[in-house]
Design a protein around this motif. Structure first.
Motif, PDB file in Angstrom:
ATOM      1  N   LEU B  95       0.860  -1.196   0.000  1.00 21.22           N
ATOM      2  CA  LEU B  95       0.000   0.000   0.000  1.00 21.22           C
ATOM      3  C   LEU B  95       0.897   1.248   0.000  1.00 21.22           C
ATOM      4  CD1 LEU B  95      -2.939  -1.060   2.355  1.00 21.22           C
ATOM      5  CD2 LEU B  95      -2.774  -1.205  -0.125  1.00 21.22           C
ATOM      6  N   ALA B  96       0.346   2.401   0.350  1.00 25.66           N
ATOM      7  CA  ALA B  96       1.136   3.620   0.145  1.00 25.66           C
ATOM      8  C   ALA B  96       0.719   4.752   1.077  1.00 25.66           C
ATOM      9  CB  ALA B  96       0.992   4.099  -1.303  1.00 25.66           C
ATOM     10  N   ILE B  97       1.644   5.678   1.250  1.00 27.72           N
ATOM     11  CA  ILE B  97       1.301   6.961   1.864  1.00 27.72           C
ATOM     12  C   ILE B  97       0.590   7.765   0.801  1.00 27.72           C
ATOM     13  CG2 ILE B  97       2.250   9.105   2.791  1.00 27.72           C
ATOM     14  CD1 ILE B  97       4.425   7.344   4.111  1.00 27.72           C
ATOM     15  N   VAL B  98      -0.655   8.099   1.078  1.00 25.25           N
ATOM     16  CA  VAL B  98      -1.531   8.675   0.060  1.00 25.25           C
ATOM     17  C   VAL B  98      -1.794  10.158   0.270  1.00 25.25           C
ATOM     18  CG1 VAL B  98      -2.712   6.505  -0.401  1.00 25.25           C
ATOM     19  CG2 VAL B  98      -3.588   8.026   1.407  1.00 25.25           C
ATOM     20  N   ARG B  99      -1.418  10.645   1.450  1.00 30.46           N
ATOM     21  CA  ARG B  99      -1.805  12.005   1.807  1.00 30.46           C
ATOM     22  C   ARG B  99      -0.739  12.634   2.694  1.00 30.46           C
ATOM     23  NH1 ARG B  99      -6.714  13.395   6.105  1.00 30.46           N
ATOM     24  NH2 ARG B  99      -6.713  15.641   5.770  1.00 30.46           N
ATOM     25  N   VAL B 100      -0.305  13.835   2.331  1.00 31.61           N
ATOM     26  CA  VAL B 100       0.572  14.614   3.205  1.00 31.61           C
ATOM     27  C   VAL B 100       0.047  16.040   3.177  1.00 31.61           C
ATOM     28  CG1 VAL B 100       2.921  15.336   3.753  1.00 31.61           C
ATOM     29  CG2 VAL B 100       2.551  13.122   2.661  1.00 31.61           C
ATOM     30  N   GLN B 101      -0.681  16.402   4.215  1.00 39.17           N
ATOM     31  CA  GLN B 101      -1.266  17.741   4.289  1.00 39.17           C
ATOM     32  C   GLN B 101      -0.389  18.599   5.180  1.00 39.17           C
ATOM     33  OE1 GLN B 101      -5.464  17.900   5.124  1.00 39.17           O
ATOM     34  NE2 GLN B 101      -5.446  20.103   5.487  1.00 39.17           N
ATOM     35  N   ASP B 102       0.119  19.677   4.604  1.00 33.84           N
ATOM     36  CA  ASP B 102       1.080  20.500   5.340  1.00 33.84           C
ATOM     37  C   ASP B 102       0.501  20.979   6.666  1.00 33.84           C
ATOM     38  OD1 ASP B 102       3.693  21.690   5.403  1.00 33.84           O
ATOM     39  OD2 ASP B 102       2.670  23.620   5.313  1.00 33.84           O
ATOM     40  N   ASP B 103       1.351  20.984   7.681  1.00 36.96           N
ATOM     41  CA  ASP B 103       0.971  21.442   9.033  1.00 36.96           C
ATOM     42  C   ASP B 103      -0.173  20.608   9.593  1.00 36.96           C
ATOM     43  OD1 ASP B 103       1.042  22.945  11.353  1.00 36.96           O
ATOM     44  OD2 ASP B 103      -0.215  24.543  10.557  1.00 36.96           O
ATOM     45  N   PHE B 104      -0.296  19.351   9.146  1.00 26.43           N
ATOM     46  CA  PHE B 104      -1.394  18.545   9.658  1.00 26.43           C
ATOM     47  C   PHE B 104      -0.986  17.067   9.782  1.00 26.43           C
ATOM     48  CE2 PHE B 104      -6.147  17.326   9.153  1.00 26.43           C
ATOM     49  CZ  PHE B 104      -6.326  17.378  10.530  1.00 26.43           C
ATOM     50  N   VAL B 105      -1.181  16.279   8.750  1.00 23.06           N
ATOM     51  CA  VAL B 105      -0.940  14.845   8.886  1.00 23.06           C
ATOM     52  C   VAL B 105      -0.350  14.198   7.634  1.00 23.06           C
ATOM     53  CG1 VAL B 105      -2.814  14.495  10.556  1.00 23.06           C
ATOM     54  CG2 VAL B 105      -3.268  14.217   8.099  1.00 23.06           C
ATOM     55  N   VAL B 106       0.336  13.078   7.876  1.00 18.06           N
ATOM     56  CA  VAL B 106       0.693  12.090   6.855  1.00 18.06           C
ATOM     57  C   VAL B 106      -0.262  10.916   7.057  1.00 18.06           C
ATOM     58  CG1 VAL B 106       2.409  10.293   6.340  1.00 18.06           C
ATOM     59  CG2 VAL B 106       3.140  12.674   6.643  1.00 18.06           C
ATOM     60  N   GLN B 107      -0.804  10.382   5.979  1.00 18.38           N
ATOM     61  CA  GLN B 107      -1.784   9.290   6.120  1.00 18.38           C
ATOM     62  C   GLN B 107      -1.471   8.174   5.140  1.00 18.38           C
ATOM     63  OE1 GLN B 107      -5.915  10.643   6.100  1.00 18.38           O
ATOM     64  NE2 GLN B 107      -6.608   8.754   5.140  1.00 18.38           N
ATOM     65  N   TRP B 108      -1.646   6.932   5.586  1.00 20.16           N
ATOM     66  CA  TRP B 108      -1.522   5.816   4.653  1.00 20.16           C
ATOM     67  C   TRP B 108      -2.727   4.889   4.768  1.00 20.16           C
ATOM     68  CZ3 TRP B 108       1.904   6.519   8.743  1.00 20.16           C
ATOM     69  CH2 TRP B 108       1.938   5.543   9.739  1.00 20.16           C
ATOM     70  N   ASP B 109      -3.047   4.290   3.639  1.00 19.90           N
ATOM     71  CA  ASP B 109      -4.185   3.369   3.571  1.00 19.90           C
ATOM     72  C   ASP B 109      -4.199   2.734   2.185  1.00 19.90           C
ATOM     73  OD1 ASP B 109      -5.345   5.236   1.755  1.00 19.90           O
ATOM     74  OD2 ASP B 109      -6.418   6.249   3.359  1.00 19.90           O
ATOM     75  N   ASP B 110      -5.290   2.052   1.860  1.00 20.91           N
ATOM     76  CA  ASP B 110      -5.461   1.460   0.537  1.00 20.91           C
ATOM     77  C   ASP B 110      -5.977   2.542  -0.412  1.00 20.91           C
ATOM     78  OD1 ASP B 110      -6.080   0.088  -1.736  1.00 20.91           O
ATOM     79  OD2 ASP B 110      -7.419  -1.370  -0.769  1.00 20.91           O
ATOM     80  N   PRO B 111      -5.160   2.985  -1.379  1.00 19.69           N
ATOM     81  CA  PRO B 111      -5.610   4.068  -2.269  1.00 19.69           C
ATOM     82  C   PRO B 111      -6.898   3.726  -3.010  1.00 19.69           C
ATOM     83  CG  PRO B 111      -3.263   3.578  -2.628  1.00 19.69           C
ATOM     84  CD  PRO B 111      -3.797   2.526  -1.700  1.00 19.69           C
ATOM     85  N   GLU B 112      -7.111   2.444  -3.258  1.00 16.63           N
ATOM     86  CA  GLU B 112      -8.331   2.073  -3.995  1.00 16.63           C
ATOM     87  C   GLU B 112      -9.586   2.301  -3.148  1.00 16.63           C
ATOM     88  OE1 GLU B 112      -7.909   1.721  -6.973  1.00 16.63           O
ATOM     89  OE2 GLU B 112      -5.926   0.833  -7.296  1.00 16.63           O
ATOM     90  N   ALA B 113      -9.410   2.401  -1.854  1.00 13.47           N
ATOM     91  CA  ALA B 113     -10.565   2.632  -0.980  1.00 13.47           C
ATOM     92  C   ALA B 113     -10.851   4.119  -0.799  1.00 13.47           C
ATOM     93  CB  ALA B 113     -10.329   1.982   0.385  1.00 13.47           C
ATOM     94  N   ASP B 114      -9.939   4.982  -1.275  1.00  8.35           N
ATOM     95  CA  ASP B 114     -10.153   6.422  -1.155  1.00  8.35           C
ATOM     96  C   ASP B 114     -10.989   6.930  -2.323  1.00  8.35           C
ATOM     97  OD1 ASP B 114      -8.611   6.654   1.172  1.00  8.35           O
ATOM     98  OD2 ASP B 114      -6.748   6.847   0.027  1.00  8.35           O
ATOM     99  N   ASP B 115     -11.399   8.187  -2.221  1.00 10.17           N
ATOM    100  CA  ASP B 115     -12.105   8.818  -3.344  1.00 10.17           C
ATOM    101  C   ASP B 115     -11.258   8.693  -4.604  1.00 10.17           C
ATOM    102  OD1 ASP B 115     -14.410   9.697  -2.037  1.00 10.17           O
ATOM    103  OD2 ASP B 115     -13.391  11.466  -1.260  1.00 10.17           O
ATOM    104  N   GLY B 116     -11.864   8.291  -5.697  1.00 11.81           N
ATOM    105  CA  GLY B 116     -11.139   8.162  -6.954  1.00 11.81           C
ATOM    106  C   GLY B 116     -10.519   6.797  -7.161  1.00 11.81           C
ATOM    107  N   GLY B 117     -10.559   5.944  -6.149  1.00 12.46           N
ATOM    108  CA  GLY B 117     -10.019   4.605  -6.297  1.00 12.46           C
ATOM    109  C   GLY B 117     -10.985   3.695  -7.046  1.00 12.46           C
TER     110      GLY B 117
END
Lengths: 317, 317
Positions: B95-117
Motif C-alpha cells: 500500500l502507500a502513503i496517500v496524503r501529506v497535508q502541510d501542518d497537519f498529517v501524513v496518512q496511509w491506507d489502501d488508495p483504492e478505498a479512497d475517493d477516486g479509487g
C-alpha cells in the motif's frame, strides 16, 4: 457574483480525516452543521481582506519556487529596516538554507559565518548594522490594534492578534510580543541578545516553540510557500545543520515586493483578524458540530487557526 | 563508564539558535546555567529507560528507511488488536502513503478505498474487523499510571503522561485520552464514529491538532523516523491527498517487532516520564536560565517536550 479563491494558508481547519470513499456523499451536511473553513471563507466580503504594504513583503526564490513573507515593522522596526537594507544590497542572493531541524526550524544565513565556515569568506553586511538592540517585546500601545482571543494560554497572560499576527501581552509588565507559531519568521542570534541583525533568519516548521517567545526577535511570518520550507530534507548535523554543503538549498534571490515590477509582485491578501469572517472561523473551530465531530474542542489555541491568506490574482467574478 | 547515546526524538530542547561561529566557545556555560537536554540525558540511569514490548512496536519500511511506532493497547485495545491482525496478514505491504497535508498529517491506507479509487480493487481486510467501537476516550483507571503536568492546558482540565504518552483527563466525566501532539499515531475514519478500523492511519506532522482529541482513536506515536515522514512532499489535491499515484510513497512492509528475528528488531528505549531525569528535563524547559535565554518560559505545554527515545544498540560503555 461567484467568487472563488485559492486559499493558501488556512488548511488546518478544513474537514478532517475521511478515509473511505463516498463519505461526503453519504452524509450530506445539514443546515445545523458548523460550516467548514472553506465555506466560511467563500462567504467573506472584499473589505474583510487587506493587501499588505509591498514594503513589508519579502519574496524569496528557491530553485523549486517562491516563498512570500510578511514583515511587521511595528514589532521590530530596527530589525525590519536592517533586513530591507540587506535585501536591497543583495546580501542574501546566493546564500543558502543551512539548517532544517525536524519539528523546529528552517534557517538561512551565510554558511561561511556558521561553525565550520571560512571566516575569510564571510560576506560583508554592507551598510546594514552588525548588532541591534533586541526587539523581543515592545510596550503595549493603544495605537496597535488588539483582537483578543479569550480561550486562555499556557505561556502568556493574554493572547490575541495584533495586525493579524498571533501575539501575546502582559498588561502587568506593559509588554507585547509576536509569538512563535507554525510559519513564524524570526531572527537567529548568538548568545548576546544584541547579536541578531537579520542576516540569519528562521521559520518555525513544527510544534509551536513558544519557549522562544521574548527570547528572540520575531519579524513576521510566511504567507506563501510554507509547504516548500516544511518539506525540505532534515539536516543531520548538530542542531539540524546540514553536514555537507551540497545538501543546502540555494537562495536564488530575496527581494522587497515594492522593488519588483508590478507584474512580479505577489497578489497576497490577508484576512483581517477583527473581521466577522475570521471571528466566525474561530467560533467554528471552537464549537464545531458536524457529521464528523463528536466532541467539539470548546477552545482554540492562539497557534491553532492560521490567519487565512489568499492570492487575489486567482479570484474570479 | 562513559555512556553516550544517539538520542532520536528529543531534539526540541537542544540549545537554541546560535547563528554565528564560536558562540559556544565565547560563552562557556557557568555552573549556574540550566543544563541542556543532552546534558541531562547523558546523566540518566539505565533504570530510567524502558524497552517497549515488541508486541507494541510496529516497524514500517519505506524506500528511504525505517519508521518505528509504539502502540498503547491500554487506550485502544480493539484498534491495536485489529492493526496487529492487519499487519500479520500483510495487509499494508504494497500500500502507500496517500496524503501529506502541510501542518497537519501524513496518512496511509489502501488508495483504492479512497475517493477516486477503484472499488473493485479494494484490498480485503482478511480476518480483521471492518468496524470497531470508537476508542476516543477511556475511563480513568487507578491501574494506569498518571504523571501530571501542572502547567495548565487550553483544551483539557488536566494533562500529563500516561505510560509515557502525552495524555489528558477529565475527572468530572471520568475520561482519559491520548492527545494529538507532533508524532501522534491515530486512526483515520469516515463520518461514522465506528468506521475506523486501523486500515488507515495518520501521523501528526505539524502544530498539535488538539481539536481532534476525543474525536479520533489515538493508538500511539512514532518513536523513530519522524524526520522522514515530516519531510515527505506535500500533496496538492483536496485535504493534501496526492493528485497522481506516482507521487505516493510505497510502503514496502509493516511488521510487528515481535515477529522479526531479534537481529532485525529495533533496540528502542523510552525515557520513563516519572523518572527523575524526565522531570528534570521538564524543569529545565520551564525555568531555563543560561547564556542564551533571557526570559524563561515559566511553563511547558504537554506537546512541547517530546518524550525522549534512544537506540540502545548505539550505547557504548
Amino acid at each position: 457574483m461567484n467568487v472563488t479563491a485559492k486559499i493558501l494558508a488556512c488548511v488546518a481547519l478544513l474537514p478532517c480525516l475521511p478515509a473511505l470513499a463516498g463519505s461526503a456523499a453519504d452524509s450530506p451536511p445539514t443546515g445545523r452543521d458548523t460550516p467548514s473553513a472553506a465555506q466560511i471563507l467563500s462567504e467573506s466580503k472584499p473589505w474583510e481582506w487587506r493587501r499588505p504594504d509591498p514594503e513589508n513583503l519579502l519574496v524569496m526564490h528557491l530553485p523549486k519556487g517562491r516563498i512570500v513573507m510578511e514583515l511587521d515593522p511595528d514589532y521590530a522596526p530596527l530589525h525590519v529596516a536592517n533586513i530591507r537594507t540587506l535585501v536591497r544590497e543583495r546580501y542574501f542572493d546566493g546564500l543558502a538554507i543551512v539548517r532544517v531541524q525536524d519539528d523546529f526550524v528552517v534557517q538561512w544565513d551565510d554558511p561561511e559565518a556558521d561553525d565550520g565556515g571560512d571566516p575569510h569568506k564571510i560576506r560583508p553586511l554592507g551598510s546594514a548594522k552588525a548588532t541591534l538592540p533586541p526587539e523581543f517585546t515592545r510596550p503595549i500601545a493603544r495605537s496597535l490594534p488588539w483582537v483578543r482571543l479569550a480561550d486562555g494560554d499556557v505561556y502568556a497572560p493574554e493572547v490575541g492578534f495584533s495586525q493579524d499576527f498571533p501575539a501575546a501581552r502582559s498588561p502587568a509588565s506593559d509588554e507585547t510580543w509576536l509569538v512563535h507559531c507554525y510559519g513564524t519568521l524570526a531572527i537567529s542570534r548568538d548568545n548576546a541578545p544584541d547579536s541578531g541583525n537579520g542576516s540569519g533568519l528562521y521559520v518555525v516548521i513544527g510544534e509551536s516553540p513558544r519557549r522562544l517567545d521574548r527570547n528572540l526577535t520575531v519579524v513576521g511570518r510566511v504567507v506563501e510557500g510554507m509547504d516548500q520550507l516544511s518539506a525540505l530534507p532534515r539536516g543531520h548535523g548538530p542542531l539540524g545543520f546540514y553536514v555537507h554543503p551540497s545538501e543546502r538549498t540555494p537562495i536564488l534571490e530575496i527581494r522587497v515586493a515594492a522593488d519588483l515590477p508590478s507584474s512580479q509582485r505577489p497578489h497576497i491578501e490577508i484576512l483581517r483578524t477583527r473581521s466577522p469572517t475570521f471571528q466566525r472561523m474561530l467560533r467554528a473551530a471552537r464549537d464545531r458540530h458536524d457529521a464528523f465531530y463528536v466532541t467539539p474542542p470548546g477552545k482554540v489555541d492562539i497557534c491553532a487557526v492560521p490567519v487565512p491568506v489568499r492570492d487575489s490574482s486567482l479570484l474570479h467574478d
